[in-house]
Design a protein around this motif. Structure first.
Motif, PDB file in Angstrom:
ATOM      1  N   ASN A 176       0.784  -1.220  -0.247  1.00  0.00           N
ATOM      2  CA  ASN A 176      -0.320   0.194   0.175  1.00  0.00           C
ATOM      3  C   ASN A 176       0.654   1.158  -0.238  1.00  0.00           C
ATOM      4  OD1 ASN A 176      -2.809   1.460  -0.535  1.00  0.00           O
ATOM      5  ND2 ASN A 176      -2.353   1.647   2.444  1.00  0.00           N
ATOM      6  N   HIS A 206      -1.418   3.491  -7.996  1.00  0.00           N
ATOM      7  CA  HIS A 206      -2.294   3.233  -7.130  1.00  0.00           C
ATOM      8  C   HIS A 206      -3.572   3.585  -7.387  1.00  0.00           C
ATOM      9  CE1 HIS A 206      -3.045   2.087  -2.714  1.00  0.00           C
ATOM     10  NE2 HIS A 206      -1.866   2.731  -2.426  1.00  0.00           N
ATOM     11  N   ARG A 239      -2.949  -2.105  -4.652  1.00  0.00           N
ATOM     12  CA  ARG A 239      -1.927  -2.034  -4.031  1.00  0.00           C
ATOM     13  C   ARG A 239      -2.604  -2.211  -2.750  1.00  0.00           C
ATOM     14  NH1 ARG A 239       1.513   1.863  -5.996  1.00  0.00           N
ATOM     15  NH2 ARG A 239       2.210   2.451  -4.385  1.00  0.00           N
ATOM     16  N   ILE A 240      -3.488  -2.104  -2.044  1.00  0.00           N
ATOM     17  CA  ILE A 240      -3.534  -2.321  -1.058  1.00  0.00           C
ATOM     18  C   ILE A 240      -4.194  -4.190  -0.612  1.00  0.00           C
ATOM     19  CG2 ILE A 240      -5.968  -2.064   0.515  1.00  0.00           C
ATOM     20  CD1 ILE A 240      -6.299   0.435  -0.902  1.00  0.00           C
TER      21      ILE A 240
END
Length: 356
Positions: A37, A158, A163-164
């Motif tokens: 993240n 992102h 990305r999380i």
């Protein structure tokens, strides 16, 4: 179209590692994305000797390999990530059908990516394989392509959840991108079916029927490619129910359920399109039959008009010495007039009955 002959493919022993595809002139290349993240590291032209240096199992690692001609590279990747030889053999053997393999700490998935060939009725096929372990997703492509370009941009920018989430979500969006190619292929086939239907209304060229059969083969091939994908996506539900496979997060299974629904939609669309194709074929034969009937009707009417005229000619063509009317001065003109009158009256009668 390069057909995948699942049952008649080249026979290889399960542990024989040999690339069976057609892209044998493509050099193998690797790219690595390491991200979470907060951070992103991207390595183009990645080398296998750098695996220890750059792989970070605390983050998500996406290793993408283009070109499977370098079998030694595939063996090296397999050795580093402890991948069984039978999985490596399935990666290199492109005659295999879509499948899902579940091991205690690894998930293997391969799939056929299909796209229409430009200015052609053919479909191009590429096998793409995925291996997922804790924190690592490895994708194997037969050649460099643009299937995942937008996903790389999402990682760089992102954007969204990529990305999380972890590697299981990355696998989901990669599979989703491949399934979009099925929609593109089906849409292209539908456009060509519409053209064929319009052509069959204005032309009796037999080439139309050949094209119809070609597209029927394409749809059957699409169907054979999607059915095992549907089954594999359904099998992921059993992974959730087993509650033993820790590589995938519990809240990620819903994404694969969506892919399963997409596969059902694709199959329903194919069935509908094959019905339209059957209608096009029936329309072609009906148009041919109608055209033949029109020709036969015209010939029948012409024959019917000349039947009584032929009878009159036959009667007066007999060579009897004492036939009546032979000595009439205007007999010839009278008979001709009667014959013309009969012909006109028969045409008028046929018109009134709307026989033509």
């Amino acid at each position: 179209m390069r057909k995948i002959k699942y049952k008649k493919g080249r026979k290889l022993q399960p542990y024989v590692l040999e690339y069976t595809g057609i892209h044998k002139s493509k050099e193998s290349e690797m790219q690595l994305f390491v991200y979470d993240n907060f951070d992103l590291a991207e390595y183009e032209d990645f080398k296998d000797q750098d695996l220890d240096k750059y792989i970070d199992l605390k983050k998500t690692n996406w290793l993408n390999i283009h070109g499977l001609n370098n079998v030694e590279l595939v063996k090296t990747i397999g050795s580093y990530f402890e991948i069984d030889n039978f999985m490596l053999a399935d990666i290199l053997n492109t005659t295999k059908r879509t499948k899902l393999e579940e091991l205690p700490e690894m998930l293997f998935f391969n799939i056929k990516s299909l796209l229409p060939v430009e200015d052609s009725d053919n479909i191009k096929v590429e096998q793409i394989s995925f291996l997922m372990k804790e924190g690592v997703l490895i994708s194997f492509q037969e050649k460099r392509s643009d299937f995942f370009a937008h996903i790389r941009e999402r990682i760089r920018l992102h954007s969204g959840l990529v990305r999380i989430k972890k590697a299981d979500y990355l696998l989901y969006i990669l599979l989703d991108a491949i399934m979009e190619n099925f929609y593109i292929t089906i849409e292209n086939e539908e456009d060509k079916i519409e053209e064929l239907i319009n052509l069959s209304k204005n032309s009796a060229d037999p080439i139309i029927l050949e094209k119809i059969e070609k597209h029927r083969d394409n749809f059957n091939f699409l169907k054979r490619s999607i059915i095992p994908l549907r089954d594999s996506l359904y099998d992921i539900k059993s992974i959730k129910e087993d509650n033993l496979f820790n590589v995938m997060e519990a809240d990620s299974f819903i994404f694969f359920t969506r892919l399963h629904q997409k596969s059902l939609e694709l199959l329903e669309q194919i069935e509908s399109d094959m019905g339209s194709l059957e209608s096009a074929s029936n329309f072609f034969f009906s148009a041919q039959t109608h055209k033949m009937n029109e020709i036969m009707k015209t010939l029948t009417i012409v024959s019917a008009i000349f039947i009584p005229l032929t009878f009159i000619v036959g009667v007066y063509g007999m060579n009897f010495e004492y036939m009546p009317e032979l000595k009439y001065e205007n007999g010839y003109y009278t008979i001709i007039g009667i014959m013309v009158f009969i012909g006109i009256m028969m045409v008028f009668y046929f018109k009134k009955r709307k026989w033509f």
